[in-house]
Design a protein around this motif. Structure first.
Motif, mmCIF file in Angstrom:
data_model
loop_
_atom_site.group_PDB
_atom_site.id
_atom_site.type_symbol
_atom_site.label_atom_id
_atom_site.label_comp_id
_atom_site.label_asym_id
_atom_site.label_seq_id
_atom_site.Cartn_x
_atom_site.Cartn_y
_atom_site.Cartn_z
ATOM 1 N N HIS A 1 17.409 -0.688 38.148
ATOM 2 C CA HIS A 1 18.841 -0.731 38.454
ATOM 3 C C HIS A 1 19.556 -1.752 37.559
ATOM 4 O O HIS A 1 20.624 -1.474 37.002
ATOM 5 C CB HIS A 1 19.005 -1.101 39.929
ATOM 6 N N TYR B 1 21.957 8.130 35.730
ATOM 7 C CA TYR B 1 22.711 6.920 36.037
ATOM 8 C C TYR B 1 24.153 7.099 35.596
ATOM 9 O O TYR B 1 24.453 7.105 34.415
ATOM 10 C CB TYR B 1 22.085 5.715 35.318
ATOM 11 N N LYS C 1 23.576 -1.176 46.080
ATOM 12 C CA LYS C 1 22.292 -0.510 46.259
ATOM 13 C C LYS C 1 22.482 1.008 46.227
ATOM 14 O O LYS C 1 23.423 1.532 46.827
ATOM 15 C CB LYS C 1 21.660 -0.916 47.592
ATOM 16 N N SER C 2 21.572 1.696 45.540
ATOM 17 C CA SER C 2 21.626 3.157 45.539
ATOM 18 C C SER C 2 20.957 3.681 46.805
ATOM 19 O O SER C 2 20.299 2.945 47.547
ATOM 20 C CB SER C 2 20.900 3.704 44.304
ATOM 21 N N GLN C 3 21.114 4.981 47.062
ATOM 22 C CA GLN C 3 20.529 5.580 48.251
ATOM 23 C C GLN C 3 19.011 5.472 48.249
ATOM 24 O O GLN C 3 18.368 5.489 49.305
ATOM 25 C CB GLN C 3 20.945 7.061 48.331
ATOM 26 N N ASP D 1 29.267 0.603 40.011
ATOM 27 C CA ASP D 1 27.962 0.093 40.452
ATOM 28 C C ASP D 1 27.986 -1.405 40.738
ATOM 29 O O ASP D 1 26.959 -1.979 41.087
ATOM 30 C CB ASP D 1 26.872 0.422 39.431
#
Length: 889
Positions: free
Chosen positions: A103, A23, A76-78, A153
């Motif tokens: 997250h 992260y 949003k992450s991948q 983020d």
């Protein structure tokens, strides 16, 4: 600014690597790009434009200890893209919740908004939404806000809007009764009502706080987590109790899930409640699956759609999981805009129409409008509408459950919305293929609905037509008969309806309507109406009857039946209350009654305006005893003679207080009585583990043996803990035993001792005689009061002690002190020596220690050590308050 951010961000990066190697957080230092992420209304709130914002319900509390409540939307992450490949909806939901939780936790674990000036507690988490990458939190200042926005983020920050209630019969108008008579009553449909508290003791909400009851399957408080949803405080529960009962008055077999979001109805709190519904969509406590959410709330003004925000996203998730969300359009009287969340495309928005011609109506806020010509199916003058409004439903005035017992009438789009929810529960039972189909439901209602006067492009829900039309036949009066008695006659009427939807029989005497007798649904019904001579004038009277069904169709008038009424004594009885005794939750009321006609028959009591009369013991000398809930109750008594004449007493009011009770029994007996429960730990699936008994309420362990004898006490009612009830002690006022006042520069310190015979001291207050300002001291039996920054001159104070029962001591003699312009103490020394002497404190950043002056938090530079340290000068302004100066004079 950029330099400070860089130092802080380096610290954050170091911390973040300690939590997760996967992260990574980068930071944006361009202020324009950072501020573009932040909703401008947040800056408005920080710049003290709170009055306007609060009026618009954009912000809630601006208390200094909390700050502004904001929504932090994370990018949003991948990994989230992979969710599309999970075909099973339930599995996809579980995986989504897990990823979002990770997250959010990564974000919170790597977040640091404290700065080098000593500012702390600048960020407080409020809610982490289950199915959205969003965290609701309180942020204390704009600097901390910008530091959060600078993270890579973080996608955006929005105001967490505090929503409002829309103040709260139309079943015949909408065809709901006709549908119910065909068996469509909302069976197996769960409806989540998102609202205020609820009176679970009301018969229309199940009559019990132990859930599930016969109506409410589960209750959960999102406004104040951990607290219950039940209340009998009118201010807290009138709205939720009313709206929930409206749902079941339309769909009597639907089951309610009572979700409290007020008074802290922030967007995130409402979204949290919707996400709970999604998580529990298959039902709780054996209740049916939740297919409908009813929300009579909202805020803001929107002329078009509002397809963003946490409630919109939560409602979309609900829709994806087969749940229809209804929301009220609002009561501002707007003709081209509605409130949020009604303006969301994921929600079915509901406006209101008058439920009958000349409907009863009293103007109310915020529209406070007047409509002198009220027609059925005309848009109510207060109902918001816009091009995106979906449907209308009837309101004003809707009879519903009243918090505390009985019924009352409520209006507004708040009553129209649960009416629409109840109608749809009936629809979904009849047409289960429409479950979760928002477009299908809305289209069907629009195609079959009734045109709305004043908003002709929109339609009012007509359930009868939506179900394909319900052909009905008129009822028939099959026979009538008079049966003679000594002081009365009985009029027997038999009526029937081929459709099984007989509603009532209207009896006419001497050509005028005498009485309406309600009917149970069925093909044929026989009614015995007793007509007492005491109620009639002597002489001949003739009766006829007519039957009506639930669709309003009526039979022909029956043939005439006549009888002769004789004269009957008509003296009513008298009744008097003589004594009322209250002990804990028990009350005994006694009195006398009489009748000069010597035909006194019975004495009855009505409790809390319930409309239910209960026969009490005795007649001439009567007595009533009962055990009731804690709180204030009212009763009236009624004496009735055998002719039906009666007299009612004045209302009697009394207050019951729960008194601690203790029980000595085995753990198994405690469990059987509901005072304890068991939990099994350890073991394997083929072999049982260890059973432990715990008290209900406090969850204290009673051990692992069901035969062990233990003592538990109940206080308050329903809450059990280990031990015996304390002995009752007469309240004693506290006293100030001794005190001493000392000044240091422009500071005053008062120390002393206080006592209380009940050992329940709460606080010591020192009051400025001139300004009447009250300051709480620290400690109780031994206390210290500190007042800093006093101006020059004479100051006068008094001390006073208070206990937990709000008893107080007498004020002390006046403490008079004089502040003079004396030189302040100034000391030049190394930072190391300042820290050692208590004039400064140190904090570590990276591998270096920095010193800060006590009180002012002035930065002194490196702390150093005994052998090497920077030399600085500190001047004492008041007790333990030092400031950095260039040199000591």
């Amino acid at each position: 600014m950029k330099r400070c951010i860089y130092i802080l961000l380096a610290t954050v990066l170091f911390v973040s690597n300690a939590y997760s190697g996967d992260y990574k957080v980068t930071y944006e230092t361009d202020s324009d790009l950072v501020n573009a992420k932040i909703d401008s209304r947040i800056f408005d709130a920080f710049s003290k434009k709170s009055a306007t914002l609060k009026k618009q319900s954009l912000i809630g509390s601006l208390e200094s200890n909390q700050g502004i409540r904001v929504l932090i939307n994370l990018k949003k992450s991948q990994q989230f893209e992979g969710l599309r490949n999970i075909k099973n909806r339930k599995h996809r939901l579980v995986k989504m919740a897990s990823m979002i939780k990770d997250h959010q936790n990564n974000f919170l674990n790597t977040l640091s908004v404290n700065d080098t000036s000593g500012k702390k507690n600048r960020f407080k988490t409020a809610i982490k939404l289950r199915y959205q990458n969003t965290v609701a939190a309180y942020v204390s200042d704009t600097e901390a806000l910008e530091k959060i926005a600078s993270r890579s983020d973080v996608e955006s920050l929005q105001i967490d809007k505090l929503n409002e209630l829309f103040t709260v019969e139309g079943r015949h108008l909408t065809g709901s009764n006709a549908a119910a008579n065909l068996g469509f009553t909302g069976t197996d449909i769960g409806v989540a009502v998102v609202d205020t508290h609820f009176d679970l003791l009301h018969p229309e909400l199940g009559g019990s706080t132990y859930l599930p009851n016969s109506v409410v399957m589960e209750g959960k408080n999102f406004s104040d987590p951990g607290e219950g949803v039940h209340s009998r405080n009118m201010e807290d529960c009138y709205h939720g109790t009313g709206t929930a009962s409206i749902v079941t008055r339309y769909a009597p077999d639907a089951k309610i899930y009572a979700l409290t979001v007020f008074p802290n109805a922030y967007d995130s709190v409402i979204a949290d409640a919707i996400e709970w519904v999604v998580e529990n969509k298959d039902g709780v406590n054996g209740g049916p699956a939740i297919k409908i959410i009813s929300m009579s709330l909202g805020g803001g003004q929107y002329s078009g759609t509002c397809n963003s925000g946490v409630i919109h996203d939560a409602a979309g998730n609900a829709l994806d999981n087969g749940i229809l969300v209804f929301a009220a359009s609002g009561n501002n009287g707007w003709s081209s805009s509605i409130s949020n969340p009604a303006c969301s495309d994921n929600v079915i928005s509901i406006g209101s129409v008058w439920d009958e011609d000349d409907a009863n109506y009293t103007p109310f806020e915020p529209a406070n409008c007047s409509d002198n010509n009220r027609y059925a199916d005309e848009r109510t003058c207060y109902s918001n509408t816009s091009p995106v409004l979906d449907l209308y439903s009837p309101s004003e005035e809707v009879v519903c459950a009243m918090c505390g017992g009985g019924t009352w009438t409520l209006g507004g789009t708040s009553s129209a919305t649960p009416a629409a929810a109840g109608l749809t529960a009936q629809l979904l039972q009849a047409k289960p293929e429409l479950m979760g189909d928002k477009e299908g439901v809305v289209s069907l209602y629009q195609e079959t609905g009734v045109e709305v006067m004043g908003d002709e492009s929109k339609r009012r829900i007509d359930l009868e037509k939506a179900l394909g039309g319900i052909e009905t036949n008129p009822p028939v009066v099959d026979s009538t008969e008079i049966i003679d008695g000594d002081q009365s006659v009985t009029y027997v009427v038999t009526a029937s309806d081929p459709d099984g939807n007989l509603d009532n029989i209207q009896i006419y005497m001497d050509g005028s309507q005498y009485k309406i007798v309600s009917a149970d649904s069925g093909d044929t019904q026989t009614f015995n109406e007793v007509l007492r001579f005491v109620d009639l004038d002597p002489g001949q009277h003739c009766l006829t009857a007519k039957a009506f069904d639930t669709t309003g169709k009526e039979s022909e008038l029956s043939s005439e039946n006549c009888f002769i009424s004789i004269e009957i004594p008509k003296n009513p009885p008298s009744i008097e209350v003589q004594d009322t005794n209250v002990t804990g939750l028990n009350v005994t009321i006694s009195g006398v009654a009489s009748d000069i006609d010597d035909n006194l028959m019975l004495i009855e009591v009505e409790i809390d305006n319930s409309g239910i009369w209960e026969v009490v013991s005795g007649t001439d000398n009567w007595s009533y005893s009962a055990s009731l809930d804690a709180g204030t109750h009212t009763v009236i008594f009624r004496a009735t003679d055998d002719t039906g004449l009666s007299t009612i007493t004045d209302e009697i009011s009394f207050t019951l207080e729960f008194i601690c009770r203790d029980y000595e029994a085995t753990n198994s007996e405690h469990q059987a009585a509901g005072r304890a429960y068991t939990s099994v730990s350890g073991g394997w699936w083929w072999y049982g583990g260890t059973t432990t008994w715990y008290t209900e309420g406090s969850d204290e362990s009673l051990g692992t043996s069901g035969s062990d004898i233990t003592t538990v006490m109940e206080n308050p009612e329903g809450y059990y803990s280990i031990g015996e009830c304390p002995e009752e002690i007469d309240p004693v006022a506290p006293t100030i035993v001794s005190y001493e006042a000392n000044t240091n520069g422009n500071s005053l310190t008062v120390t002393g001792t206080a006592s209380d015979g009940n050992n329940n001291l709460k606080e010591i207050i020192i009051t400025d005689i001139d300004t009447e300002e009250e300051i709480a001291c620290s400690g109780t039996e031994s206390f210290t009061c500190e007042i800093n920054g006093l101006s020059l001159g004479i100051h006068k104070y008094q001390l006073q002690a208070f206990d937990t029962t709000d008893l107080s001591s007498a004020p002390t003699a006046i403490i008079e002190v004089e502040i003079t312009d004396e030189p302040h103490t100034c000391i030049t020394a190394t930072n190391y020596e300042h820290v050692q002497a208590g004039r400064a404190y140190e904090e570590f950043f990276w591998f270096a220690s920095y010193a800060y002056a006590n009180g002012s938090n002035d930065s002194l530079g490196y702390t150093g050590n005994y052998f090497y340290s920077t030399v600085t000068s500190l001047q004492q302004e008041s007790a333990n308050y030092w400031v950095l100066v260039s040199e000591c004079n």
